[in-house]
Design a protein around this motif. Structure first.
Motif, PDB file in Angstrom:
ATOM      1  N   GLY A 191       0.859  -1.190   0.000  1.00  0.00           N
ATOM      2  CA  GLY A 191       0.000   0.000   0.000  1.00  0.00           C
ATOM      3  C   GLY A 191       0.887   1.229   0.000  1.00  0.00           C
ATOM      4  N   ARG A 192       0.261   2.418   0.011  1.00  0.00           N
ATOM      5  CA  ARG A 192       1.070   3.643  -0.008  1.00  0.00           C
ATOM      6  C   ARG A 192       1.304   4.209   1.379  1.00  0.00           C
ATOM      7  N   ARG A 193       0.514   3.766   2.365  1.00  0.00           N
ATOM      8  CA  ARG A 193       0.670   4.284   3.730  1.00  0.00           C
ATOM      9  C   ARG A 193       1.488   3.281   4.546  1.00  0.00           C
TER      10      ARG A 193
ATOM     11  N   LEU B 218     -16.862  14.505 -13.389  1.00  0.00           N
ATOM     12  CA  LEU B 218     -15.475  14.010 -13.360  1.00  0.00           C
ATOM     13  C   LEU B 218     -14.577  14.850 -14.263  1.00  0.00           C
ATOM     14  N   SER B 219     -13.350  15.058 -13.830  1.00  0.00           N
ATOM     15  CA  SER B 219     -12.309  15.649 -14.688  1.00  0.00           C
ATOM     16  C   SER B 219     -11.448  14.501 -15.219  1.00  0.00           C
ATOM     17  N   PRO B 220     -10.613  14.769 -16.213  1.00  0.00           N
ATOM     18  CA  PRO B 220      -9.678  13.712 -16.663  1.00  0.00           C
ATOM     19  C   PRO B 220      -8.837  13.176 -15.507  1.00  0.00           C
ATOM     20  N   ARG B 221      -8.395  14.047 -14.608  1.00  0.00           N
ATOM     21  CA  ARG B 221      -7.603  13.573 -13.460  1.00  0.00           C
ATOM     22  C   ARG B 221      -8.431  12.701 -12.524  1.00  0.00           C
ATOM     23  N   GLY B 222      -9.707  13.010 -12.424  1.00  0.00           N
ATOM     24  CA  GLY B 222     -10.597  12.182 -11.591  1.00  0.00           C
ATOM     25  C   GLY B 222     -10.712  10.774 -12.158  1.00  0.00           C
TER      26      GLY B 222
ATOM     27  N   ALA C 262     -16.575   5.146   3.232  1.00  0.00           N
ATOM     28  CA  ALA C 262     -16.326   6.587   3.196  1.00  0.00           C
ATOM     29  C   ALA C 262     -16.480   7.161   1.793  1.00  0.00           C
ATOM     30  N   ARG C 263     -16.307   6.308   0.764  1.00  0.00           N
ATOM     31  CA  ARG C 263     -16.333   6.844  -0.603  1.00  0.00           C
ATOM     32  C   ARG C 263     -17.550   6.421  -1.409  1.00  0.00           C
ATOM     33  N   LEU C 264     -18.223   5.355  -0.955  1.00  0.00           N
ATOM     34  CA  LEU C 264     -19.380   4.874  -1.719  1.00  0.00           C
ATOM     35  C   LEU C 264     -20.682   5.044  -0.955  1.00  0.00           C
TER      36      LEU C 264
ATOM     37  N   ILE D  79     -16.392  12.840   0.594  1.00  0.00           N
ATOM     38  CA  ILE D  79     -15.401  11.948  -0.037  1.00  0.00           C
ATOM     39  C   ILE D  79     -14.049  12.644  -0.123  1.00  0.00           C
ATOM     40  N   ARG D  80     -14.077  13.913  -0.543  1.00  0.00           N
ATOM     41  CA  ARG D  80     -12.805  14.635  -0.691  1.00  0.00           C
ATOM     42  C   ARG D  80     -12.101  14.792   0.666  1.00  0.00           C
ATOM     43  N   ALA D  81     -12.868  14.948   1.753  1.00  0.00           N
ATOM     44  CA  ALA D  81     -12.251  15.053   3.084  1.00  0.00           C
ATOM     45  C   ALA D  81     -11.536  13.747   3.432  1.00  0.00           C
ATOM     46  N   THR D  82     -12.149  12.611   3.092  1.00  0.00           N
ATOM     47  CA  THR D  82     -11.496  11.316   3.334  1.00  0.00           C
ATOM     48  C   THR D  82     -10.244  11.188   2.480  1.00  0.00           C
ATOM     49  N   ASN D  83     -10.340  11.565   1.201  1.00  0.00           N
ATOM     50  CA  ASN D  83      -9.162  11.488   0.317  1.00  0.00           C
ATOM     51  C   ASN D  83      -8.013  12.300   0.895  1.00  0.00           C
ATOM     52  N   ASP D  84      -8.306  13.519   1.383  1.00  0.00           N
ATOM     53  CA  ASP D  84      -7.245  14.389   1.918  1.00  0.00           C
ATOM     54  C   ASP D  84      -6.583  13.743   3.134  1.00  0.00           C
TER      55      ASP D  84
ATOM     56  N   ASP E 296      -6.404  10.513   3.942  1.00  0.00           N
ATOM     57  CA  ASP E 296      -5.600   9.349   3.560  1.00  0.00           C
ATOM     58  C   ASP E 296      -4.317   9.783   2.852  1.00  0.00           C
ATOM     59  N   ARG E 297      -4.418  10.803   2.001  1.00  0.00           N
ATOM     60  CA  ARG E 297      -3.224  11.240   1.258  1.00  0.00           C
ATOM     61  C   ARG E 297      -2.144  11.711   2.221  1.00  0.00           C
ATOM     62  N   ALA E 298      -2.567  12.372   3.310  1.00  0.00           N
ATOM     63  CA  ALA E 298      -1.604  12.901   4.277  1.00  0.00           C
ATOM     64  C   ALA E 298      -0.816  11.774   4.960  1.00  0.00           C
TER      65      ALA E 298
HETATM   66  C1  HXC Z   1     -15.359  13.984  -8.423  1.00  0.00           C
HETATM   67  C2  HXC Z   1     -13.268  13.695  -7.483  1.00  0.00           C
HETATM   68  C3  HXC Z   1     -13.825  13.239  -6.273  1.00  0.00           C
HETATM   69  C4  HXC Z   1     -15.245  13.177  -6.178  1.00  0.00           C
HETATM   70  C5  HXC Z   1     -11.669  13.206  -6.075  1.00  0.00           C
HETATM   71  N1  HXC Z   1     -11.935  13.652  -7.301  1.00  0.00           N
HETATM   72  N2  HXC Z   1     -12.811  12.933  -5.421  1.00  0.00           N
HETATM   73  N3  HXC Z   1     -14.016  14.051  -8.546  1.00  0.00           N
HETATM   74  N4  HXC Z   1     -15.965  13.551  -7.276  1.00  0.00           N
HETATM   75  N5  HXC Z   1     -15.849  12.741  -5.081  1.00  0.00           N
HETATM   76  C6  HXC Z   1     -10.962  14.107  -8.294  1.00  0.00           C
HETATM   77  C7  HXC Z   1     -10.167  15.303  -7.796  1.00  0.00           C
HETATM   78  O1  HXC Z   1     -10.905  16.500  -7.939  1.00  0.00           O
HETATM   79  C8  HXC Z   1      -8.942  15.281  -8.695  1.00  0.00           C
HETATM   80  O2  HXC Z   1      -9.200  15.840  -9.965  1.00  0.00           O
HETATM   81  C9  HXC Z   1      -8.752  13.804  -8.923  1.00  0.00           C
HETATM   82  O3  HXC Z   1      -9.978  13.135  -8.565  1.00  0.00           O
HETATM   83  C10 HXC Z   1      -7.631  13.241  -8.056  1.00  0.00           C
HETATM   84  O4  HXC Z   1      -7.932  13.525  -6.696  1.00  0.00           O
HETATM   85  P1  HXC Z   1      -6.868  13.270  -5.547  1.00  0.00           P
HETATM   86  O5  HXC Z   1      -7.554  13.418  -4.247  1.00  0.00           O
HETATM   87  O6  HXC Z   1      -5.638  14.085  -5.825  1.00  0.00           O
HETATM   88  O7  HXC Z   1      -6.518  11.743  -5.849  1.00  0.00           O
HETATM   89  P2  HXC Z   1      -5.476  10.791  -5.222  1.00  0.00           P
HETATM   90  O8  HXC Z   1      -4.745  11.428  -4.064  1.00  0.00           O
HETATM   91  O9  HXC Z   1      -4.694  10.222  -6.340  1.00  0.00           O
HETATM   92  O10 HXC Z   1      -6.407   9.644  -4.574  1.00  0.00           O
HETATM   93  C11 HXC Z   1      -7.018   8.653  -5.374  1.00  0.00           C
HETATM   94  C12 HXC Z   1      -8.462   8.417  -4.959  1.00  0.00           C
HETATM   95  C13 HXC Z   1      -8.560   8.109  -3.473  1.00  0.00           C
HETATM   96  C14 HXC Z   1      -9.010   7.276  -5.821  1.00  0.00           C
HETATM   97  C15 HXC Z   1      -9.244   9.696  -5.274  1.00  0.00           C
HETATM   98  O11 HXC Z   1      -9.922   7.949  -3.148  1.00  0.00           O
HETATM   99  C16 HXC Z   1      -7.813   6.870  -3.073  1.00  0.00           C
HETATM  100  O12 HXC Z   1      -6.589   6.854  -3.043  1.00  0.00           O
HETATM  101  N6  HXC Z   1      -8.519   5.802  -2.721  1.00  0.00           N
HETATM  102  C17 HXC Z   1      -7.933   4.509  -2.272  1.00  0.00           C
HETATM  103  C18 HXC Z   1      -8.880   3.774  -1.388  1.00  0.00           C
HETATM  104  C19 HXC Z   1     -10.282   3.587  -1.945  1.00  0.00           C
HETATM  105  O13 HXC Z   1     -10.738   4.365  -2.795  1.00  0.00           O
HETATM  106  N7  HXC Z   1     -10.987   2.554  -1.455  1.00  0.00           N
HETATM  107  C20 HXC Z   1     -12.314   2.266  -1.909  1.00  0.00           C
HETATM  108  C21 HXC Z   1     -12.340   0.964  -2.636  1.00  0.00           C
HETATM  109  S1  HXC Z   1     -13.952   0.325  -2.472  1.00  0.00           S
HETATM  110  P3  HXC Z   1      -8.840  17.412 -10.322  1.00  0.00           P
HETATM  111  O14 HXC Z   1      -9.116  17.490 -11.776  1.00  0.00           O
HETATM  112  O15 HXC Z   1      -9.773  18.224  -9.484  1.00  0.00           O
HETATM  113  O16 HXC Z   1      -7.390  17.610  -9.971  1.00  0.00           O
HETATM  114  C22 HXC Z   1     -14.515  -0.285  -3.873  1.00  0.00           C
HETATM  115  C23 HXC Z   1     -15.830  -1.004  -3.660  1.00  0.00           C
HETATM  116  C24 HXC Z   1     -16.558  -1.293  -4.896  1.00  0.00           C
HETATM  117  O17 HXC Z   1     -13.921  -0.198  -4.894  1.00  0.00           O
HETATM  118  C25 HXC Z   1     -17.779  -2.186  -4.744  1.00  0.00           C
HETATM  119  C26 HXC Z   1     -18.864  -1.831  -3.793  1.00  0.00           C
HETATM  120  C27 HXC Z   1     -20.082  -2.743  -3.861  1.00  0.00           C
END
Ligand code: HXC
Ligand code: NAP
Length: 306
Positions: free
Chosen positions: A50-52, A116-120, A210-212, A293-298, A300-302
């Motif tokens: 993992g990254r952490r 969504l953005s391309p980065r998203g 936290a994300r879904l 979701i973005r608060a959780t991302n921030d 975890d990234r830290a």
């Molecule tokens: C739209 C979003 C967003 C949101 C982030 N972004 N959250 N866009 N809606 N809610 C966009 C940001 O604006 C940014 O684009 C880009 O995504 C990258 O964001 P970062 O926060 O810089 O990303 P990063 O640090 O690389 O983190 C990756 C991550 C993060 C995917 C966003 O969530 C992560 O690392 N997750 C790992 C753990 C995880 O997700 N676990 C869940 C798995 S559960 P811009 O253009 O603004 O720069 C699963 C279950 C499925 O998969 C099945 C269930 C039944």
């Protein structure tokens, strides 16, 4: 059930996985952690990625304190092929070839696709689609060069069969891994490397919730809170998942190849098992979900160390 498995939670005899060397991406948390625990308890050496780094170290210690054996945490970002290569050099140097790889690491969040953005998109696709392939490729080259057999399992979702509105980058990426599973199961079968996948329904984990299902307080819509539409009326039990993973990793299941097995209580058959229920969400609900979701991302990234 306690925080840890006991022998009664596993359907296999003690020592079943002795001599097995299993690497689990995303093994520091959630489903990866419980699969790591089951493999460890049955005698395997387990590497978790993992990254952490702090999360990995804590999980490795926790599991070894509970069960003994050997769990090694290695901080590595699977989006970076060179980092994977260096990490696998260390793993191979630590006792030889892996016998199993679990592609479990993922990123995901619910979002309207037009938001969504391309980065998203890349944030998810680079982990799930590209990162899992890079892991598989680097391990595969080593196994082929050394003439070693191995079992690869990828943790997908049932959306690989019907897509999932509001998690489109995940649905596309997991469908790609499903194609990888089917393709390499054939291409590398004569090399003793086999490929299967598990498609879980809802198994509550911190990362997923936290994300879904970020609005759990208000009842949620797309997560696991309301299980009335699931034929079994409940979420998955971690023991059920862990036992299936062990079965697919063990050499005695070798003739099982190229399969994607749902473990969802029948939800896919009944409802399609995806996030179509979120079509009724208002703009305000989407705004609140995005902020949570973005608060959780921030947070975890830290904690990332790579
Ligand atoms: C739209 C979003 C967003 C949101 C982030 N972004 N959250 N866009 N809606 N809610 C966009 C940001 O604006 C940014 O684009 C880009 O995504 C990258 O964001 P970062 O926060 O810089 O990303 P990063 O640090 O690389 O983190 C990756 C991550 C993060 C995917 C966003 O969530 C992560 O690392 N997750 C790992 C753990 C995880 O997700 N676990 C869940 C798995 S559960 P811009 O253009 O603004 O720069 C699963 C279950 C499925 O998969 C099945 C269930 C039944
Ligand atoms: P989780 O706890 O958030 O697990 C995701 C793991 O992936 C984390 O440990 C994370 O660690 C790791 N990871 C993410 N990006 C990484 C990267 N670039 N490099 C290395 N590791 C990375 O969520 P989970 O619920 O257990 O999900 C595990 C798997 O099950 C995922 O594939 C998910 O899609 C699948 N799944 C889950 C459910 C469910 O109900 N929980 C249902 C269906 C499918 P770091 O952040 O430290 O890197």
């Amino acid at each position: 059930m306690s925080d840890h498995f006991t022998a009664d939670d596993l359907m296999f005899k003690p020592g079943l996985m002795k001599g097995e060397r299993i690497l689990i991406t995303g093994g520091g948390t959630g489903l990866g952690k419980v699969m790591a625990e089951a493999c460890l308890m049955l005698g395997a050496t387990v590497y978790i990625i993992g990254r952490r780094g702090g999360v990995l170290d804590a999980t490795a210690k926790e599991l070894m304190d509970a069960h003994g054996g050997k769990v090694v945490g290695k901080a590595c970002d699977i989006r970076v092929p060179e980092a994977i290569h260096d990490m696998l050099d260390e793993v191979w140097a630590d006792g030889g070839a892996l016998t199993g790889l679990v592609n479990n690491a993922a990123g995901n969040f619910i979002s309207r696709t037009q938001d969504l953005s391309p980065r998203g998109f890349d944030a998810i696709a680079n982990i799930v689609f590209r990162g899992s392939f890079f892991m598989t490729l680097d391990c595969g080259k080593r196994w082929i060069a050394e003439g070693k057999s191995a079992s690869v399992i990828s943790i997908l979702t049932t959306w690989v069969w019907n897509g999932s509105p509001f998690t489109v980058p995940s649905a596309m990426s997991k469908a790609g891994l499903n194609a990888m599973t089917q393709s390499l199961a054939v291409e590398w079968a004569d090399k003793g490397i086999r490929f299967n996948a598990i498609a879980p329904g809802p198994f509550p984990t911190e990362g997923m919730s936290a994300r879904l299902n970020p609005d759990q307080e208000s009842g949620g819509g797309g997560g696991y809170r309301d299980m009335s539409s699931n034929p079994m009326g409940r979420v998955g039990d971690m023991r059920e998942l862990a036992n299936l993973a062990v079965y697919l990793l063990h050499p005695l299941s070798t003739y099982v190849n190229g399969q994607t097995i749902a473990i969802d209580g029948g939800a896919f058959q009944a409802t399609g098992g995806n996030f179509s229920g979120l079509r009724s969400w208002s703009d305000d609900q989407w705004k609140a979900a995005s902020e949570a979701i973005r608060a959780t991302n921030d947070k975890d990234r830290a904690a990332r160390t790579v």
